[in-house]
Scaffold this active site. Structure first.
Site, short mmCIF file in Angstrom:
data_model
loop_
_atom_site.label_atom_id
_atom_site.label_comp_id
_atom_site.label_asym_id
_atom_site.label_seq_id
_atom_site.Cartn_x
_atom_site.Cartn_y
_atom_site.Cartn_z
N HIS A 146 0.83 -1.20 0.00
CA HIS A 146 0.00 0.00 0.00
C HIS A 146 0.87 1.26 0.00
O HIS A 146 0.60 2.22 -0.73
CB HIS A 146 -0.91 0.01 1.23
CG HIS A 146 -2.07 -0.93 1.13
ND1 HIS A 146 -1.93 -2.30 1.21
CD2 HIS A 146 -3.41 -0.70 0.96
CE1 HIS A 146 -3.11 -2.87 1.09
NE2 HIS A 146 -4.03 -1.94 0.94
N HIS A 197 1.39 -3.98 9.25
CA HIS A 197 2.81 -3.86 8.93
C HIS A 197 3.58 -3.31 10.12
O HIS A 197 3.01 -2.62 10.98
CB HIS A 197 3.04 -2.95 7.73
CG HIS A 197 2.63 -3.55 6.42
ND1 HIS A 197 3.37 -4.52 5.79
CD2 HIS A 197 1.55 -3.31 5.63
CE1 HIS A 197 2.77 -4.85 4.65
NE2 HIS A 197 1.67 -4.14 4.54
#
Length: 407
Positions: A146, A197
């Site tokens: 992303h 993440h």
């Protein structure tokens, strides 16, 4: 003509050489041995930072960052890019499509080479608001796709807008750069907040994103010129797409990353093949653009009403056709195949026969690149053709309908 054929041949031969060399020397495993422990250590040591950020948990932040993750995801761009083509900004649309394909391939390759874990849950709280986010958790962590995609696509969009408007206003450039930085920072922070993440993943995503963006800005005009007016474009891109599938690294454990790449690889091929054939009809620089008298908002809405159902029908038909024809071709060429999901009859089997019963008499099986393989997942070919058909319809079939309907 000879020089064109030469560089195309050299490029394809270079990829084939890399496939052979990397397979022979086991490059992926050696790189993983060097990098994975270091990355995994930073993922573990970065857990307290994630927990510190998640202390500010709030329903509004959950919705904000989940929504932002959807907006900068691959499915969103896949839905957005057709509208960009139909709005008249064909160059921007095809450039962003190819850039997205490059980002997707590069990011997923790095993920599966490193095969580093995501933050452990628990203690980290992981929020997966959509099915796409749930699938993302099955991938490895580094780099953050992303964040990487946001750096590249928002950066390129800013470059395009400034070039298109030919603005020399320093304050406007600064404002645009500030907006891009804000979006990137919010995306990275959101991925940490959602527990998807660690900090090292975000840093890697930003770093890789800047490298890819810088590379793309140096070659995008050459790539676009090749697509719209080059020689052997479709043939070259088909061969390139096939070789990139074989060049993809094998992860430590199976992940959906390769499936995601295959889909967007098909999208890129469909766009290139379609634009190359119809550039002078539908995609040249003089086509009507949205918010002009030649393409009003109401006409654009009409395009959406016609175009979206059409590409969905083409996607369904492409998949059905591929499911029917690929097993036939594979059997004819003597290629042993299996299917993990699309064809129930081939699940856990090899074209309906036991492995030991397959005769290695097909011509394809005699090629060196295939000889070391066991069975091939026909789902890869089905997925590639399905999304190729969808992308082709976006730039060829649907614009033809627009022309016929005077939209």
């Amino acid at each position: 003509m000879e020089s064109i054929s030469l560089w195309q041949g050299l490029a394809l031969c270079g990829i084939v050489s890399w496939i052979v060399i990397s397979s022979s020397l086991n490059v992926t495993r050696k790189l993983r041995t060097l990098v994975q422990p270091w990355v995994s250590h930073h993922v573990i040591t970065g857990t307290p930072i994630i927990l510190q950020i998640q202390k500010y948990q709030h329903g509004f932040l959950d919705v904000l960052f989940s929504g932002l993750s959807c907006v900068v995801s691959v499915p969103f761009y896949t839905a957005f890019l057709p509208l960009l083509f139909w709005s008249g900004h064909g160059k921007l649309a095809r450039q962003m499509t190819l850039l997205m394909s490059l980002c997707d391939y590069s990011g997923n390759c790095i993920k599966d080479v490193v095969s580093a874990p995501r933050p452990r849950c628990p203690p980290v709280r992981r929020i997966t608001a959509t099915k796409e986010e749930q699938e993302n958790t099955l991938e490895y962590g580094l780099p953050s796709s992303h964040t990487l995609n946001t750096v590249c696509l928002s950066g390129y969009l800013l470059h395009y807008v400034l070039s298109y408007t030919q603005s020399e206003d320093a304050s406007l450039k600064f404002a645009g750069f500030a907006v891009v930085c804000l979006i990137v920072c919010l995306t990275g922070l959101g991925r940490i907040y959602l527990g998807m993440h660690s900090v090292i993943d975000i840093i890697a995503g930003i770093g890789v994103g800047f490298v890819i963006l810088a590379f793309w800005l140096s070659v995008h005009n050459h790539v676009d010129s090749f697509i719209v007016s080059g020689q052997n474009v479709t043939t070259f891109w088909a061969a390139l797409s096939l070789l990139l599938l074989f060049a993809y690294p094998t992860p430590e454990l199976p992940t959906p990353s390769f499936e995601f790449h295959t889909a967007f690889d098909g999208v890129a091929f469909g766009i290139v093949a379609g634009v190359q054939q119809t550039y002078h009809q539908f995609h040249h620089e003089s086509v009507p653009r949205i918010f002009t008298p030649q393409l009003t908002v109401s006409a654009f809405l009409g395009r959406m009403l016609v175009g979206i159902p059409t590409i969905l029908v083409v996607k369904y038909c492409s998949k059905a056709l591929a499911k029917w024809i690929l097993p036939i071709i594979s059997n004819t060429l003597g290629i042993p195949i299996r299917s993990t999901s699309y064809i129930p009859m081939l699940k856990g089997s090899v074209t309906g026969k036991k492995t030991g019963e397959i005769k290695q008499s097909g011509y394809i099986k005699k090629l060196p690149i295939f000889s070391s393989q066991g069975t091939f997942d026909v789902d890869t070919g089905i997925r590639f053709l399905q999304y190729s058909g969808l992308a082709w319809s976006v730039v060829d079939l649907v614009p033809s309908l627009f022309s016929y309907l005077s939209l």
